[in-house]
Design a protein around this motif. Structure first.
Motif, PDB file in Angstrom:
ATOM      1  N   ALA A 215       0.827  -1.200   0.000  1.00 28.90           N
ATOM      2  CA  ALA A 215       0.000   0.000   0.000  1.00 28.90           C
ATOM      3  C   ALA A 215       0.866   1.256   0.000  1.00 28.90           C
ATOM      4  CB  ALA A 215      -0.944  -0.008   1.204  1.00 28.90           C
ATOM      5  N   ASP A 216       1.949   1.255   0.799  1.00 28.18           N
ATOM      6  CA  ASP A 216       2.878   2.385   0.815  1.00 28.18           C
ATOM      7  C   ASP A 216       3.529   2.566  -0.551  1.00 28.18           C
ATOM      8  OD1 ASP A 216       2.342   2.768   3.486  1.00 28.18           O
ATOM      9  OD2 ASP A 216       4.099   1.647   4.189  1.00 28.18           O
ATOM     10  N   LEU A 217       3.887   1.457  -1.172  1.00 25.24           N
ATOM     11  CA  LEU A 217       4.539   1.486  -2.474  1.00 25.24           C
ATOM     12  C   LEU A 217       3.618   2.103  -3.525  1.00 25.24           C
ATOM     13  CD1 LEU A 217       6.986   0.676  -4.186  1.00 25.24           C
ATOM     14  CD2 LEU A 217       6.000  -1.603  -4.388  1.00 25.24           C
ATOM     15  N   VAL A 218       2.346   1.717  -3.512  1.00 25.47           N
ATOM     16  CA  VAL A 218       1.375   2.261  -4.472  1.00 25.47           C
ATOM     17  C   VAL A 218       1.214   3.763  -4.255  1.00 25.47           C
ATOM     18  CG1 VAL A 218      -1.072   2.295  -5.100  1.00 25.47           C
ATOM     19  CG2 VAL A 218       0.125   0.113  -4.865  1.00 25.47           C
ATOM     20  N   ARG A 219       1.073   4.202  -2.999  1.00 21.03           N
ATOM     21  CA  ARG A 219       0.916   5.634  -2.714  1.00 21.03           C
ATOM     22  C   ARG A 219       2.137   6.425  -3.156  1.00 21.03           C
ATOM     23  NH1 ARG A 219      -1.646   3.761   2.054  1.00 21.03           N
ATOM     24  NH2 ARG A 219       0.317   3.884   3.211  1.00 21.03           N
ATOM     25  N   PHE A 220       3.312   5.884  -2.877  1.00 27.01           N
ATOM     26  CA  PHE A 220       4.564   6.555  -3.237  1.00 27.01           C
ATOM     27  C   PHE A 220       4.672   6.723  -4.755  1.00 27.01           C
ATOM     28  CE2 PHE A 220       9.003   6.200  -4.598  1.00 27.01           C
ATOM     29  CZ  PHE A 220       9.600   7.214  -3.863  1.00 27.01           C
ATOM     30  N   ALA A 221       4.448   5.644  -5.492  1.00 30.09           N
ATOM     31  CA  ALA A 221       4.591   5.685  -6.946  1.00 30.09           C
ATOM     32  C   ALA A 221       3.526   6.576  -7.578  1.00 30.09           C
ATOM     33  CB  ALA A 221       4.512   4.270  -7.520  1.00 30.09           C
ATOM     34  N   ALA A 222       2.297   6.505  -7.073  1.00 29.48           N
ATOM     35  CA  ALA A 222       1.221   7.323  -7.636  1.00 29.48           C
ATOM     36  C   ALA A 222       1.506   8.811  -7.448  1.00 29.48           C
ATOM     37  CB  ALA A 222      -0.107   6.950  -6.988  1.00 29.48           C
ATOM     38  N   ALA A 223       1.986   9.183  -6.263  1.00 28.92           N
ATOM     39  CA  ALA A 223       2.318  10.584  -6.000  1.00 28.92           C
ATOM     40  C   ALA A 223       3.449  11.052  -6.908  1.00 28.92           C
ATOM     41  CB  ALA A 223       2.708  10.757  -4.535  1.00 28.92           C
ATOM     42  N   GLY A 224       4.428  10.187  -7.136  1.00 29.53           N
ATOM     43  CA  GLY A 224       5.542  10.543  -8.012  1.00 29.53           C
ATOM     44  C   GLY A 224       5.099  10.747  -9.454  1.00 29.53           C
ATOM     45  N   ILE A 225       4.193   9.899  -9.921  1.00 31.99           N
ATOM     46  CA  ILE A 225       3.703  10.025 -11.298  1.00 31.99           C
ATOM     47  C   ILE A 225       2.918  11.316 -11.463  1.00 31.99           C
ATOM     48  CG2 ILE A 225       2.152   9.018 -13.019  1.00 31.99           C
ATOM     49  CD1 ILE A 225       2.958   6.248 -11.870  1.00 31.99           C
ATOM     50  N   ARG A 226       2.069  11.633 -10.491  1.00 34.46           N
ATOM     51  CA  ARG A 226       1.293  12.878 -10.569  1.00 34.46           C
ATOM     52  C   ARG A 226       2.225  14.098 -10.546  1.00 34.46           C
ATOM     53  NH1 ARG A 226      -2.565   9.890  -7.195  1.00 34.46           N
ATOM     54  NH2 ARG A 226      -4.447   9.567  -8.457  1.00 34.46           N
ATOM     55  N   ALA A 227       3.262  14.030  -9.731  1.00 33.47           N
ATOM     56  CA  ALA A 227       4.217  15.140  -9.660  1.00 33.47           C
ATOM     57  C   ALA A 227       4.976  15.291 -10.978  1.00 33.47           C
ATOM     58  CB  ALA A 227       5.193  14.923  -8.509  1.00 33.47           C
ATOM     59  N   LEU A 228       5.270  14.165 -11.615  1.00 36.84           N
ATOM     60  CA  LEU A 228       5.978  14.181 -12.891  1.00 36.84           C
ATOM     61  C   LEU A 228       5.177  14.950 -13.933  1.00 36.84           C
ATOM     62  CD1 LEU A 228       8.470  12.931 -14.419  1.00 36.84           C
ATOM     63  CD2 LEU A 228       6.946  11.053 -15.048  1.00 36.84           C
ATOM     64  N   VAL A 229       3.878  14.681 -13.995  1.00 37.76           N
ATOM     65  CA  VAL A 229       3.007  15.360 -14.960  1.00 37.76           C
ATOM     66  C   VAL A 229       2.813  16.817 -14.570  1.00 37.76           C
ATOM     67  CG1 VAL A 229       0.720  15.367 -16.022  1.00 37.76           C
ATOM     68  CG2 VAL A 229       1.836  13.202 -15.480  1.00 37.76           C
ATOM     69  N   ARG A 230       2.607  17.083 -13.271  1.00 39.47           N
ATOM     70  CA  ARG A 230       2.378  18.445 -12.804  1.00 39.47           C
ATOM     71  C   ARG A 230       3.574  19.343 -13.102  1.00 39.47           C
ATOM     72  NH1 ARG A 230       1.065  17.209  -8.059  1.00 39.47           N
ATOM     73  NH2 ARG A 230       3.052  17.573  -7.004  1.00 39.47           N
ATOM     74  N   ASN A 231       4.779  18.823 -12.906  1.00 39.45           N
ATOM     75  CA  ASN A 231       5.974  19.617 -13.168  1.00 39.45           C
ATOM     76  C   ASN A 231       6.097  19.963 -14.641  1.00 39.45           C
ATOM     77  OD1 ASN A 231       6.677  19.590 -10.500  1.00 39.45           O
ATOM     78  ND2 ASN A 231       8.146  17.924 -10.666  1.00 39.45           N
ATOM     79  N   GLU A 232       5.737  19.016 -15.518  1.00 37.09           N
ATOM     80  CA  GLU A 232       5.774  19.277 -16.949  1.00 37.09           C
ATOM     81  C   GLU A 232       4.748  20.348 -17.317  1.00 37.09           C
ATOM     82  OE1 GLU A 232       7.668  18.118 -19.529  1.00 37.09           O
ATOM     83  OE2 GLU A 232       8.979  17.227 -18.017  1.00 37.09           O
ATOM     84  N   THR A 233       3.569  20.287 -16.699  1.00 38.34           N
ATOM     85  CA  THR A 233       2.524  21.277 -16.964  1.00 38.34           C
ATOM     86  C   THR A 233       2.953  22.654 -16.492  1.00 38.34           C
ATOM     87  OG1 THR A 233       0.852  19.553 -16.682  1.00 38.34           O
ATOM     88  CG2 THR A 233       0.090  21.827 -16.600  1.00 38.34           C
ATOM     89  N   ASP A 234       3.555  22.712 -15.304  1.00 35.47           N
ATOM     90  CA  ASP A 234       4.025  23.983 -14.764  1.00 35.47           C
ATOM     91  C   ASP A 234       5.113  24.592 -15.650  1.00 35.47           C
ATOM     92  OD1 ASP A 234       2.281  23.638 -12.689  1.00 35.47           O
ATOM     93  OD2 ASP A 234       3.797  22.979 -11.243  1.00 35.47           O
ATOM     94  N   LEU A 235       5.997  23.741 -16.170  1.00 36.55           N
ATOM     95  CA  LEU A 235       7.067  24.229 -17.037  1.00 36.55           C
ATOM     96  C   LEU A 235       6.491  24.801 -18.327  1.00 36.55           C
ATOM     97  CD1 LEU A 235      10.060  24.549 -17.684  1.00 36.55           C
ATOM     98  CD2 LEU A 235      10.057  22.201 -18.573  1.00 36.55           C
ATOM     99  N   ALA A 236       5.495  24.111 -18.877  1.00 38.18           N
ATOM    100  CA  ALA A 236       4.874  24.596 -20.110  1.00 38.18           C
ATOM    101  C   ALA A 236       4.211  25.945 -19.881  1.00 38.18           C
ATOM    102  CB  ALA A 236       3.852  23.579 -20.617  1.00 38.18           C
ATOM    103  N   ALA A 237       3.551  26.091 -18.713  1.00 40.04           N
ATOM    104  CA  ALA A 237       2.898  27.360 -18.396  1.00 40.04           C
ATOM    105  C   ALA A 237       3.922  28.472 -18.203  1.00 40.04           C
ATOM    106  CB  ALA A 237       2.049  27.198 -17.142  1.00 40.04           C
ATOM    107  N   LEU A 238       5.063  28.141 -17.613  1.00 36.02           N
ATOM    108  CA  LEU A 238       6.114  29.124 -17.364  1.00 36.02           C
ATOM    109  C   LEU A 238       6.686  29.652 -18.668  1.00 36.02           C
ATOM    110  CD1 LEU A 238       7.937  30.506 -15.226  1.00 36.02           C
ATOM    111  CD2 LEU A 238       9.481  28.562 -15.450  1.00 36.02           C
ATOM    112  N   LEU A 239       6.793  28.756 -19.662  1.00 39.91           N
ATOM    113  CA  LEU A 239       7.392  29.154 -20.931  1.00 39.91           C
ATOM    114  C   LEU A 239       6.394  29.847 -21.855  1.00 39.91           C
ATOM    115  CD1 LEU A 239       9.555  25.993 -21.705  1.00 39.91           C
ATOM    116  CD2 LEU A 239      10.324  28.193 -20.829  1.00 39.91           C
ATOM    117  N   LYS A 240       5.127  29.909 -21.459  1.00 40.76           N
ATOM    118  CA  LYS A 240       4.102  30.497 -22.312  1.00 40.76           C
ATOM    119  C   LYS A 240       4.092  32.010 -22.139  1.00 40.76           C
ATOM    120  CE  LYS A 240       0.224  28.152 -24.059  1.00 40.76           C
ATOM    121  NZ  LYS A 240      -1.065  27.485 -23.878  1.00 40.76           N
TER     122      LYS A 240
END
Length: 261
Positions: A215-240
């Motif tokens: 259960a800890d492993l699933v929570r850890f990996a899921a949070a990391g994946i969401r952060a991966l996408v969020r950071n890419e979105t934030d970068l795209a917004a910054l460059l706009k």
């Protein structure tokens, strides 16, 4: 629908875990269990057909009769387990996307991290842990043997899980989904490592048969994946830029000195 890679793996592996001659309690099962332990404890190079025969309690000639070479026996260890594991996880993925409920990252990762004890009921926990260690070895190996085993038995289900992540994670690119899967698998391999490092670093010892950390492993990996996408979105917004166009990153080049006329 199965990919061509999945069909090839299925044809190569067959349904080994369900074959009567490899069912628990048979001589072939004893040989494969022994091979799993010996290869898991000593690695491919450190294992021998004699060691495996002794561990299985059978004549070495019988091991050679069923598996002519150490290489064939080594591959058979992966074939037996992966056939049942991939079938189990594939069905869970089919059921997940056939249901009316919206699938989540956690759903996909829970399938990807299904404890082997739920697939191989009642089998020795140490053997299953050693098998996971063997999979980690071929996952990182760059030799031809590891590459062949990885591509034949593990890449087909990996591609299905990557496709699933690509489907359930809003805004994730296919390449990001690949890295999300590989990062998650890396975390799982550390969670299953039998080297005692976690305890040496201060973690509490867990029983080998415990699956509480999944259960800890699933929570850890899921949070990391969401952060991966969020950071890419934030970068795209910054460059706009304000006019809606994507701004170019600032150049590191120094302006050339103006020339006098």
């Amino acid at each position: 629908m199965r990919s061509q890679r999945e069909k090839k793996a299925s044809a190569h592996a067959g349904n080994g875990a369900q074959e009567p001659d490899r069912a628990p309690g048979t001589r072939l099962s004893a040989i494969l269990n022994a091979a799993e332990r010996v290869f898991g404890e000593h690695g491919y190079a450190g294992a021998s057909m004699r060691n495996i025969a002794d561990e299985a309690g059978v004549a070495q000639a019988l091991v050679h009769y069923h598996y002519a070479t150490k290489d064939k026996l080594y591959e058979a260890v992966f074939e037996r387990r992966s056939s049942a594991i991939n079938q189990h996880r594939g069905k869970l993925l089919d059921d997940l996307f056939a249901s009316e409920r919206k699938a989540t990252i956690e759903d996909v990762l829970t399938i990807a991290f299904t404890p082997l004890s739920e697939i191989f009921h009642g089998e020795d926990a140490v053997n299953l842990a050693l098998y996971v260690q063997l999979v980690a070895s071929v996952s990182l190996g760059s030799d031809e043997r590891s590459r062949r085993i990885r591509e034949t038995y593990y890449d087909p289900i990996a591609e299905r899980i990557i496709d699933a992540l690509h489907t359930v994670v809003p805004g994730i690119a296919r390449e990001q989904a690949v890295w999300a899967y590989l990062f998650s698998v890396g975390a799982r391999q550390q969670a299953h490592a039998l080297n005692g490092r976690a305890m040496r670093l201060g973690a509490q010892d867990r029983e080998k048969k415990s699956t509480a950390h999944y259960a800890d492993l699933v929570r850890f990996a899921a949070a990391g994946i969401r952060a991966l996408v969020r950071n890419e979105t934030d970068l795209a917004a910054l460059l706009k830029g304000r006019d809606g166009r994507v701004a170019k990153p600032p150049s590191n080049r120094k302006p050339s000195p103006s020339r006098t006329h």
